[in-house]
Write a protein that holds these residues in place. Sequence first.
Motif, PDB file in Angstrom:
ATOM      1  N   LEU A  66     -50.235   3.491  17.298  1.00  0.00           N
ATOM      2  CA  LEU A  66     -49.449   2.814  16.256  1.00  0.00           C
ATOM      3  C   LEU A  66     -48.465   3.767  15.585  1.00  0.00           C
ATOM      4  CD1 LEU A  66     -52.202   0.646  14.530  1.00  0.00           C
ATOM      5  CD2 LEU A  66     -50.165  -0.209  15.706  1.00  0.00           C
ATOM      6  N   VAL A  67     -48.950   4.922  15.171  1.00  0.00           N
ATOM      7  CA  VAL A  67     -48.061   5.823  14.442  1.00  0.00           C
ATOM      8  C   VAL A  67     -47.046   6.498  15.361  1.00  0.00           C
ATOM      9  CG1 VAL A  67     -49.615   6.151  12.495  1.00  0.00           C
ATOM     10  CG2 VAL A  67     -49.706   7.739  14.388  1.00  0.00           C
ATOM     11  N   LYS A  68     -47.395   6.724  16.611  1.00  0.00           N
ATOM     12  CA  LYS A  68     -46.409   7.283  17.539  1.00  0.00           C
ATOM     13  C   LYS A  68     -45.277   6.287  17.779  1.00  0.00           C
ATOM     14  CE  LYS A  68     -48.863  10.803  20.140  1.00  0.00           C
ATOM     15  NZ  LYS A  68     -49.335  11.221  21.459  1.00  0.00           N
ATOM     16  N   ALA A  69     -45.604   5.021  17.927  1.00  0.00           N
ATOM     17  CA  ALA A  69     -44.574   3.997  18.118  1.00  0.00           C
ATOM     18  C   ALA A  69     -43.670   3.911  16.890  1.00  0.00           C
ATOM     19  CB  ALA A  69     -45.217   2.648  18.408  1.00  0.00           C
ATOM     20  N   THR A  70     -44.268   3.948  15.717  1.00  0.00           N
ATOM     21  CA  THR A  70     -43.483   3.912  14.482  1.00  0.00           C
ATOM     22  C   THR A  70     -42.615   5.154  14.363  1.00  0.00           C
ATOM     23  OG1 THR A  70     -45.163   2.583  13.371  1.00  0.00           O
ATOM     24  CG2 THR A  70     -43.609   3.749  11.964  1.00  0.00           C
ATOM     25  N   ALA A  71     -43.182   6.318  14.649  1.00  0.00           N
ATOM     26  CA  ALA A  71     -42.425   7.575  14.571  1.00  0.00           C
ATOM     27  C   ALA A  71     -41.261   7.567  15.553  1.00  0.00           C
ATOM     28  CB  ALA A  71     -43.340   8.767  14.837  1.00  0.00           C
ATOM     29  N   ASP A  72     -41.465   7.055  16.745  1.00  0.00           N
ATOM     30  CA  ASP A  72     -40.385   6.980  17.725  1.00  0.00           C
ATOM     31  C   ASP A  72     -39.255   6.088  17.219  1.00  0.00           C
ATOM     32  OD1 ASP A  72     -41.797   8.646  19.415  1.00  0.00           O
ATOM     33  OD2 ASP A  72     -42.459   7.033  20.762  1.00  0.00           O
ATOM     34  N   ASP A  73     -39.608   4.950  16.625  1.00  0.00           N
ATOM     35  CA  ASP A  73     -38.602   4.040  16.073  1.00  0.00           C
ATOM     36  C   ASP A  73     -37.825   4.710  14.940  1.00  0.00           C
ATOM     37  OD1 ASP A  73     -39.385   2.065  17.842  1.00  0.00           O
ATOM     38  OD2 ASP A  73     -40.573   0.958  16.360  1.00  0.00           O
ATOM     39  N   VAL A  74     -38.528   5.387  14.058  1.00  0.00           N
ATOM     40  CA  VAL A  74     -37.879   6.059  12.927  1.00  0.00           C
ATOM     41  C   VAL A  74     -36.999   7.197  13.422  1.00  0.00           C
ATOM     42  CG1 VAL A  74     -38.273   7.400  10.824  1.00  0.00           C
ATOM     43  CG2 VAL A  74     -39.678   5.383  11.296  1.00  0.00           C
ATOM     44  N   ALA A  75     -37.465   7.957  14.404  1.00  0.00           N
ATOM     45  CA  ALA A  75     -36.665   9.054  14.951  1.00  0.00           C
ATOM     46  C   ALA A  75     -35.368   8.519  15.560  1.00  0.00           C
ATOM     47  CB  ALA A  75     -37.469   9.837  15.991  1.00  0.00           C
ATOM     48  N   ARG A  76     -35.447   7.398  16.269  1.00  0.00           N
ATOM     49  CA  ARG A  76     -34.227   6.790  16.829  1.00  0.00           C
ATOM     50  C   ARG A  76     -33.291   6.344  15.716  1.00  0.00           C
ATOM     51  NH1 ARG A  76     -37.782   5.096  20.824  1.00  0.00           N
ATOM     52  NH2 ARG A  76     -38.287   3.144  19.796  1.00  0.00           N
ATOM     53  N   LEU A  77     -33.851   5.776  14.668  1.00  0.00           N
ATOM     54  CA  LEU A  77     -33.047   5.329  13.544  1.00  0.00           C
ATOM     55  C   LEU A  77     -32.365   6.516  12.862  1.00  0.00           C
ATOM     56  CD1 LEU A  77     -32.195   2.923  11.787  1.00  0.00           C
ATOM     57  CD2 LEU A  77     -34.239   3.322  10.421  1.00  0.00           C
ATOM     58  N   LEU A  78     -33.096   7.589  12.661  1.00  0.00           N
ATOM     59  CA  LEU A  78     -32.521   8.774  12.057  1.00  0.00           C
ATOM     60  C   LEU A  78     -31.428   9.389  12.937  1.00  0.00           C
ATOM     61  CD1 LEU A  78     -35.733  10.452  10.611  1.00  0.00           C
ATOM     62  CD2 LEU A  78     -33.808   9.544   9.286  1.00  0.00           C
ATOM     63  N   ALA A  79     -31.647   9.390  14.249  1.00  0.00           N
ATOM     64  CA  ALA A  79     -30.673   9.945  15.181  1.00  0.00           C
ATOM     65  C   ALA A  79     -29.370   9.142  15.181  1.00  0.00           C
ATOM     66  CB  ALA A  79     -31.256  10.013  16.586  1.00  0.00           C
ATOM     67  N   SER A  80     -29.488   7.859  14.895  1.00  0.00           N
ATOM     68  CA  SER A  80     -28.289   7.005  14.882  1.00  0.00           C
ATOM     69  C   SER A  80     -27.592   7.024  13.521  1.00  0.00           C
ATOM     70  CB  SER A  80     -28.644   5.569  15.262  1.00  0.00           C
ATOM     71  OG  SER A  80     -29.403   4.965  14.221  1.00  0.00           O
ATOM     72  N   GLY A  81     -28.091   7.835  12.614  1.00  0.00           N
ATOM     73  CA  GLY A  81     -27.450   7.937  11.303  1.00  0.00           C
ATOM     74  C   GLY A  81     -28.068   7.025  10.277  1.00  0.00           C
TER      75      GLY A  81
END
Length: 83
Positions: A66-81
């Motif tokens: 669960l937390v890895k999936a959430t972290a991956d989503d947040v990391a993508r969001l952060l990478a996109s600005g």
Amino acid sequence: RAVRRCRGLLSELGGAPPLAYDQRSDDAPVEQLWRLCASAPCGALDAQRLLEAADPTERVSMLIDLVKATADDVARLLASGGE
């Protein structure tokens, strides 16, 4: 580590404070796991699934997923600005 990473990423978005290290070495592993589950950034349904897990091994596996999936989503969001 997965919960800490996820909470750290969410803190960059202002979504959750980073996870303070408060695990005491004298705590039983099962108690530490419950504390991590309580601090995991997940919705009500996922939290209920963690509560209903058959055993600690299944619970920790679900928590990490669960937390890895959430972290991956947040990391993508952060990478996109953050947009």
